[in-house]
Design an enzyme around this catalytic site. Sequence first.
Site, mmCIF file in Angstrom:
data_model
loop_
_atom_site.group_PDB
_atom_site.id
_atom_site.type_symbol
_atom_site.label_atom_id
_atom_site.label_comp_id
_atom_site.label_asym_id
_atom_site.label_seq_id
_atom_site.Cartn_x
_atom_site.Cartn_y
_atom_site.Cartn_z
ATOM 1 N N ASP A 32 4.022 0.758 -11.297
ATOM 2 C CA ASP A 32 2.742 1.222 -10.767
ATOM 3 C C ASP A 32 2.221 0.148 -9.823
ATOM 4 O OD1 ASP A 32 0.255 2.169 -10.174
ATOM 5 O OD2 ASP A 32 -0.539 2.060 -12.222
ATOM 6 N N TYR A 121 -4.788 7.089 8.313
ATOM 7 C CA TYR A 121 -3.447 6.558 8.032
ATOM 8 C C TYR A 121 -3.247 5.214 8.716
ATOM 9 C CZ TYR A 121 1.594 5.900 8.583
ATOM 10 O OH TYR A 121 2.858 5.353 8.619
ATOM 11 N N TRP A 147 8.347 6.678 14.430
ATOM 12 C CA TRP A 147 9.133 7.905 14.536
ATOM 13 C C TRP A 147 10.435 7.840 13.728
ATOM 14 C CZ3 TRP A 147 8.981 10.121 20.219
ATOM 15 C CH2 TRP A 147 7.666 10.076 20.698
#
Length: 287
Positions: A32, A121, A147
């Site tokens: 986690d 983002y 990309w």
Amino acid sequence: MTIIVIGKSGQLAQELKLLDSSLFCLGRRDIDINSAENVNLVLSKHNVTGIINASAYTAVDKAESEQEQAFSINAKAVENLAKYANQKAVPLVHVSTDYVFSGDKGSPYQVEDVHAPIGVYGASKAAGEKAVQQFAPSQGCIIRTSWVYSQFGNNFVKTMLKLMAEKPELGIIDDQIGSPTSAGALAKACLYAVKNKVTGHHHFTDSGVCSWYDFALAIQELGIKYGLLNKSIPVKPIPTSAYPTPAKRPSYSVLDKASLKMAFNGLQPKHWRVELSEVMQQIASTK
């Protein structure tokens, strides 16, 4: 040596595993990363000699409405990893993005250019970069890319192949300019960085520049060549304004890669069409 890869199912993690089967990949069920305590507990069980953070929240549009989740994975978790790397004096390679920039510069972005994200983002990834700089200044290596595609997972190449097989025609944006990046090539750069303890900011993409429209045309051409498509369809250029999305995208996000020559021992990325051809052959071999 035990090099830990944070992330297990993503494109980059799978390409890293292909390169070096000794890498130890940890997924969500294994660690986690949002818990500093769990990061310390899990990583302390291994004789960690390096960390590659290949995990990220990458849903660009969803991030606009899921800001907390984006910052949790792309910033807070990175802070936890950076603190551990600093405490144990092990190298940390963190993958970032061209989205930390606005895309308004009009020339290739340098590694030292100031962050100017235009969406959640990008802002979350910029915060992650700052966490590495602040908490692991002597151990951290930030590799910005753009990309990314591969034979694995969901990406633009595989989406285009699917749509080209199903649709009578497509309209693809031609006024967003950048550089595609093969996840396999990016994996080689990450592995070099962690094994050679490279630090600082660096940019890695395939060489060359194109629009999404140019990229799509090449995908169709090579798709037919390698038997992934039976026929060609009309692919038309469209402006960004014709395809509105919740998040804005950088219009020009080419990344300058000059620092690779020195820090990565002269590593020279291949042209994006060469890398695309190799990936298309990999996809064809699995059909």
